[in-house]
Design a protein around this motif. Sequence first.
Motif, short mmCIF file in Angstrom:
data_model
loop_
_atom_site.label_atom_id
_atom_site.label_comp_id
_atom_site.label_asym_id
_atom_site.label_seq_id
_atom_site.Cartn_x
_atom_site.Cartn_y
_atom_site.Cartn_z
N THR A 157 -5.32 -2.41 7.66
CA THR A 157 -6.61 -3.07 7.50
C THR A 157 -6.86 -3.45 6.04
O THR A 157 -7.45 -4.50 5.75
CB THR A 157 -7.76 -2.18 8.02
OG1 THR A 157 -7.70 -0.90 7.36
CG2 THR A 157 -7.63 -1.96 9.52
N HIS A 158 -6.39 -2.61 5.11
CA HIS A 158 -6.59 -2.92 3.70
C HIS A 158 -5.72 -4.08 3.27
O HIS A 158 -6.16 -4.95 2.50
CB HIS A 158 -6.30 -1.68 2.84
CG HIS A 158 -6.91 -1.76 1.48
ND1 HIS A 158 -6.17 -1.95 0.33
CD2 HIS A 158 -8.21 -1.72 1.07
CE1 HIS A 158 -6.98 -2.01 -0.71
NE2 HIS A 158 -8.21 -1.87 -0.30
N ASN A 217 -8.39 -2.77 15.95
CA ASN A 217 -9.09 -2.59 14.69
C ASN A 217 -9.17 -3.88 13.89
O ASN A 217 -10.13 -4.09 13.15
CB ASN A 217 -8.41 -1.48 13.88
CG ASN A 217 -8.82 -0.10 14.34
OD1 ASN A 217 -9.81 0.46 13.86
ND2 ASN A 217 -8.08 0.47 15.28
N GLU A 270 -15.03 12.35 3.21
CA GLU A 270 -15.83 11.34 3.90
C GLU A 270 -16.55 11.89 5.13
O GLU A 270 -17.61 11.38 5.51
CB GLU A 270 -14.93 10.18 4.33
CG GLU A 270 -14.36 9.37 3.18
CD GLU A 270 -15.38 8.45 2.54
OE1 GLU A 270 -16.50 8.33 3.08
OE2 GLU A 270 -15.06 7.87 1.48
N PHE A 282 -4.66 11.49 1.58
CA PHE A 282 -5.34 10.79 2.67
C PHE A 282 -6.09 11.78 3.57
O PHE A 282 -7.21 11.50 4.02
CB PHE A 282 -4.32 9.99 3.48
CG PHE A 282 -4.92 9.05 4.47
CD1 PHE A 282 -5.70 7.98 4.05
CD2 PHE A 282 -4.72 9.22 5.82
CE1 PHE A 282 -6.25 7.10 4.96
CE2 PHE A 282 -5.26 8.34 6.74
CZ PHE A 282 -6.04 7.28 6.32
N SER A 294 -5.16 2.43 8.31
CA SER A 294 -5.99 2.10 7.14
C SER A 294 -5.23 1.19 6.17
O SER A 294 -5.82 0.30 5.55
CB SER A 294 -6.43 3.38 6.42
OG SER A 294 -5.32 4.06 5.87
N SER A 295 -3.91 1.40 6.05
CA SER A 295 -3.12 0.54 5.16
C SER A 295 -3.06 -0.88 5.68
O SER A 295 -3.15 -1.85 4.91
CB SER A 295 -1.70 1.11 5.01
OG SER A 295 -1.72 2.36 4.36
N THR A 337 -9.13 12.81 1.66
CA THR A 337 -10.13 11.74 1.70
C THR A 337 -10.99 11.85 2.96
O THR A 337 -12.21 11.67 2.91
CB THR A 337 -9.44 10.37 1.65
OG1 THR A 337 -8.74 10.23 0.41
CG2 THR A 337 -10.46 9.24 1.76
N ASN A 338 -10.35 12.16 4.08
CA ASN A 338 -11.11 12.33 5.33
C ASN A 338 -12.03 13.54 5.27
O ASN A 338 -13.13 13.51 5.84
CB ASN A 338 -10.13 12.45 6.51
CG ASN A 338 -9.66 11.10 7.01
OD1 ASN A 338 -10.27 10.52 7.91
ND2 ASN A 338 -8.59 10.59 6.43
N PRO A 346 -2.56 6.81 8.50
CA PRO A 346 -2.45 6.04 7.27
C PRO A 346 -1.94 4.63 7.50
O PRO A 346 -2.26 3.73 6.74
CB PRO A 346 -1.47 6.86 6.42
CG PRO A 346 -0.72 7.72 7.38
CD PRO A 346 -1.68 8.00 8.50
N GLU A 348 0.86 -1.18 0.00
CA GLU A 348 0.00 0.00 0.00
C GLU A 348 0.90 1.23 0.00
O GLU A 348 1.77 1.37 0.87
CB GLU A 348 -0.90 0.03 1.25
CG GLU A 348 -1.94 -1.05 1.30
CD GLU A 348 -3.12 -0.77 0.39
OE1 GLU A 348 -3.65 0.36 0.42
OE2 GLU A 348 -3.51 -1.68 -0.36
N PRO A 369 -12.95 12.71 11.94
CA PRO A 369 -12.67 11.28 11.79
C PRO A 369 -12.88 10.51 13.10
O PRO A 369 -12.75 11.09 14.19
CB PRO A 369 -11.20 11.25 11.37
CG PRO A 369 -10.94 12.59 10.76
CD PRO A 369 -11.81 13.54 11.51
#
Length: 399
Positions: A257-258, A291, A135, A128, A254-255, A131-132, A251, A121, A236
Amino acid sequence: MLNARAHAIRQKEGHRDVEKTEDTSYRACSAPMAYYIDESGNTGDLTRAKTESYGQEQRMFTLAAVGCDLEQPFKTKFEALKAAHRFQSVEVKSKQAYERPQFVSDLLDLLEEAGCPIFIEAVDKHYFVVTNIIERIVVPYVGPCDVQPDTLWMKGVMTDHMALYGPPEIAKAFIACCQSRDYVEVRDFYKQVIRWAQTTRLPTEGVAEAFVLFTRDSLKDFRKLPKAKAVERALPVPDISPKGKTLWVLPNLSSFTHIYARINRFLDKQVSGVTLFHDEQLQFGDILLQNKMVMEAFTNEDVIPSLKTADFRFSESAKLEFLRSHESIGIQIADVLAGFVARYIQDAVWGEMTMDRERMTIFSRLVASGERERGTGLNIVAPDGLVHLLGIIPRANYL
């Protein structure tokens, strides 16, 4: 026009495609049971950054995972590779490896020979943050329609435009809101986004109007709520560090979890018995563990996006353990790959230099090695324009 689509998307409750059943024989006979994970360019919670220096630090964060069962033959070949390239220390550092591109190329040969899948990632930190903003402020979640392909496409277009054409002051103001959590400051930030959209000329028809339309709707919802609740919903979702600090924009979280969801895709959901070995995380380890458990327990299908490269629907659980890099060849290999990609993108996009052919070949090889439908390879979280600069054609990830 984008704003015309926007109204329809707000009302849309599209059905989700039925997930296809895939052949699981590969998982049973060939896939590694251990995945080694390390990062490069981590500066922590991006809302903790000093606004005056925003964007001046290293722009890219990268997280790499390598699936590899470290049997002795592999270890022997890795040590021979180190000796051939004259690494003196016990631990191979990513900076040293970047300066020796032939070592990285030979390492990729070794990983390919051993059948080791790679997951990377690469995240543009400014993108990033934007993006927040999209969102939480511009198009906050209102229902299942928000994870449908049309909505994901629309949010992607808006994020690209704000990241590329929005002034740094917008991101800095959002960071200030996260730091202060002040109702008036957050309310005024909505107005700042609207003013920017009204006074700027964006290259795509309808995008500026969509910013105004959505942000005004979100501001109306913000004003209807009690002040504390309104601020909570506009910012957030926080995590709490071991020292009790509130963290908002990570980041690395999120990286991770992805990548876990990509490994879940790669293994056809059969992650029981698999161990994720992450480089030791004194500050974020508990957050990653928490998480991970939330992901595995989450069952609300209405808010889980359907992606080509990742599967966030977990039916089994992998273990997560932490290792010191000098004690693990696998962690060192992940560090080399993460560091190479972070430095390469930094140099290629923001550096005032022409990239040498050897490093360009390595980067192209990492891009070409991935199988999107199986979750492997390099995923870049950045504006499409930046991805184009790297010689890559952006492709939508949603189904």
